[in-house]
Motif scaffolding. Structure first.
Motif, PDB file in Angstrom:
ATOM      1  N   ARG A   3       3.030   4.280  -5.314  1.00 28.53           N
ATOM      2  CA  ARG A   3       3.823   2.886  -4.456  1.00 28.53           C
ATOM      3  C   ARG A   3       5.064   3.058  -3.637  1.00 28.53           C
ATOM      4  O   ARG A   3       5.557   4.088  -4.901  1.00 28.53           O
ATOM      5  CB  ARG A   3       3.374   1.694  -5.106  1.00 28.53           C
ATOM      6  CG  ARG A   3       1.895   1.352  -5.472  1.00 28.53           C
ATOM      7  CD  ARG A   3       1.754  -0.036  -5.840  1.00 28.53           C
ATOM      8  NE  ARG A   3       2.136  -1.377  -4.957  1.00 28.53           N
ATOM      9  CZ  ARG A   3       1.152  -1.557  -4.306  1.00 28.53           C
ATOM     10  NH1 ARG A   3       0.165  -1.062  -4.007  1.00 28.53           N
ATOM     11  NH2 ARG A   3       1.640  -2.440  -3.046  1.00 28.53           N
ATOM     12  N   ASP A   7       6.023  -1.039  -0.067  1.00 27.10           N
ATOM     13  CA  ASP A   7       4.767  -1.396  -0.029  1.00 27.10           C
ATOM     14  C   ASP A   7       4.427  -2.943  -0.912  1.00 27.10           C
ATOM     15  O   ASP A   7       5.722  -3.004  -1.819  1.00 27.10           O
ATOM     16  CB  ASP A   7       3.829  -0.059  -0.575  1.00 27.10           C
ATOM     17  CG  ASP A   7       3.544   1.120  -0.214  1.00 27.10           C
ATOM     18  OD1 ASP A   7       3.809   0.961   1.183  1.00 27.10           O
ATOM     19  OD2 ASP A   7       3.294   1.824  -1.134  1.00 27.10           O
ATOM     20  N   PRO A   8       4.199  -3.978   0.095  1.00 25.33           N
ATOM     21  CA  PRO A   8       4.214  -5.010  -1.276  1.00 25.33           C
ATOM     22  C   PRO A   8       3.660  -5.128  -2.260  1.00 25.33           C
ATOM     23  O   PRO A   8       2.916  -3.689  -2.808  1.00 25.33           O
ATOM     24  CB  PRO A   8       2.960  -6.093  -0.249  1.00 25.33           C
ATOM     25  CG  PRO A   8       2.510  -5.190   0.636  1.00 25.33           C
ATOM     26  CD  PRO A   8       2.773  -4.025   0.850  1.00 25.33           C
ATOM     27  N   ALA A  10       1.682  -4.688  -5.563  1.00 29.27           N
ATOM     28  CA  ALA A  10       0.138  -4.990  -6.250  1.00 29.27           C
ATOM     29  C   ALA A  10       0.046  -7.164  -6.394  1.00 29.27           C
ATOM     30  O   ALA A  10       0.515  -7.432  -7.267  1.00 29.27           O
ATOM     31  CB  ALA A  10      -0.447  -4.746  -7.186  1.00 29.27           C
ATOM     32  N   PRO A  11      -1.269  -7.337  -6.095  1.00 28.74           N
ATOM     33  CA  PRO A  11      -1.815  -8.584  -6.900  1.00 28.74           C
ATOM     34  C   PRO A  11      -1.154  -8.591  -8.479  1.00 28.74           C
ATOM     35  O   PRO A  11      -0.635 -10.088  -8.670  1.00 28.74           O
ATOM     36  CB  PRO A  11      -3.222  -8.689  -7.090  1.00 28.74           C
ATOM     37  CG  PRO A  11      -3.432  -8.224  -5.894  1.00 28.74           C
ATOM     38  CD  PRO A  11      -2.155  -7.104  -5.783  1.00 28.74           C
ATOM     39  N   ASP A  12      -1.264  -7.648  -9.360  1.00 28.40           N
ATOM     40  CA  ASP A  12      -0.843  -8.122 -10.664  1.00 28.40           C
ATOM     41  C   ASP A  12       0.940  -7.920 -10.862  1.00 28.40           C
ATOM     42  O   ASP A  12       0.711  -7.710 -11.869  1.00 28.40           O
ATOM     43  CB  ASP A  12      -1.557  -6.867 -11.636  1.00 28.40           C
ATOM     44  CG  ASP A  12      -1.880  -6.414 -11.148  1.00 28.40           C
ATOM     45  OD1 ASP A  12      -0.938  -5.263 -10.500  1.00 28.40           O
ATOM     46  OD2 ASP A  12      -2.351  -5.282 -12.317  1.00 28.40           O
ATOM     47  N   GLU A  13       1.266  -7.154  -9.664  1.00 25.01           N
ATOM     48  CA  GLU A  13       2.880  -6.934 -10.426  1.00 25.01           C
ATOM     49  C   GLU A  13       3.652  -8.127  -9.681  1.00 25.01           C
ATOM     50  O   GLU A  13       4.021  -8.038  -7.996  1.00 25.01           O
ATOM     51  CB  GLU A  13       2.610  -5.675  -8.862  1.00 25.01           C
ATOM     52  CG  GLU A  13       4.395  -5.279  -9.667  1.00 25.01           C
ATOM     53  CD  GLU A  13       3.796  -3.880  -8.928  1.00 25.01           C
ATOM     54  OE1 GLU A  13       5.501  -2.793  -9.587  1.00 25.01           O
ATOM     55  OE2 GLU A  13       3.851  -3.386  -7.685  1.00 25.01           O
ATOM     56  N   TYR A  14       4.641  -7.977 -10.757  1.00 28.96           N
ATOM     57  CA  TYR A  14       5.207  -9.078 -10.496  1.00 28.96           C
ATOM     58  C   TYR A  14       6.941  -8.622 -10.334  1.00 28.96           C
ATOM     59  O   TYR A  14       7.441  -7.577 -11.231  1.00 28.96           O
ATOM     60  CB  TYR A  14       5.703 -10.615 -11.860  1.00 28.96           C
ATOM     61  CG  TYR A  14       6.839 -11.218 -10.923  1.00 28.96           C
ATOM     62  CD1 TYR A  14       6.800 -12.453 -10.407  1.00 28.96           C
ATOM     63  CD2 TYR A  14       7.500 -11.468 -12.083  1.00 28.96           C
ATOM     64  CE1 TYR A  14       7.978 -13.438  -9.860  1.00 28.96           C
ATOM     65  CE2 TYR A  14       9.368 -12.292 -11.921  1.00 28.96           C
ATOM     66  CZ  TYR A  14       9.217 -13.090 -10.572  1.00 28.96           C
ATOM     67  OH  TYR A  14       9.347 -13.798 -10.734  1.00 28.96           O
ATOM     68  N   LYS A  56      -3.719   3.450   2.326  1.00 22.71           N
ATOM     69  CA  LYS A  56      -4.731   2.895   1.436  1.00 22.71           C
ATOM     70  C   LYS A  56      -5.994   3.347   1.423  1.00 22.71           C
ATOM     71  O   LYS A  56      -6.528   3.465   3.001  1.00 22.71           O
ATOM     72  CB  LYS A  56      -4.064   1.629   0.953  1.00 22.71           C
ATOM     73  CG  LYS A  56      -5.175   0.871   0.018  1.00 22.71           C
ATOM     74  CD  LYS A  56      -4.899  -0.712  -0.557  1.00 22.71           C
ATOM     75  CE  LYS A  56      -6.169  -1.526  -1.392  1.00 22.71           C
ATOM     76  NZ  LYS A  56      -5.547  -2.420  -1.691  1.00 22.71           N
TER      77      LYS A  56
END
Length: 59
Positions: A3, A7-8, A10-14, A56
């Protein structure tokens, strides 16, 4: 999957914390390698270097 900073997350990435010196070093190394590869792929053309960033894959 690799990434980029643009890139924004990921849903599981803080990612509220700033990057660590080790993360910065890894990022800078990856960017340098990408630029070197792009230069090799375009040489000896007169076109400017254009690193390829794949989109992607569709689900």
């Amino acid at each position: 999957m690799n990434r980029d900073r643009k890139d924004p997350p990921a849903p599981d990435e803080y990612r509220d914390a700033p990057e660590t010196p080790h993360e910065r070093q890894k990022r800078k190394q990856r960017e340098s390698e990408n630029q070197d590869e792009s230069l090799e792929e375009t040489f000896p053309a007169s076109d400017p270097v254009s690193p390829f960033v794949p989109a992607k894959a569709p689900d």
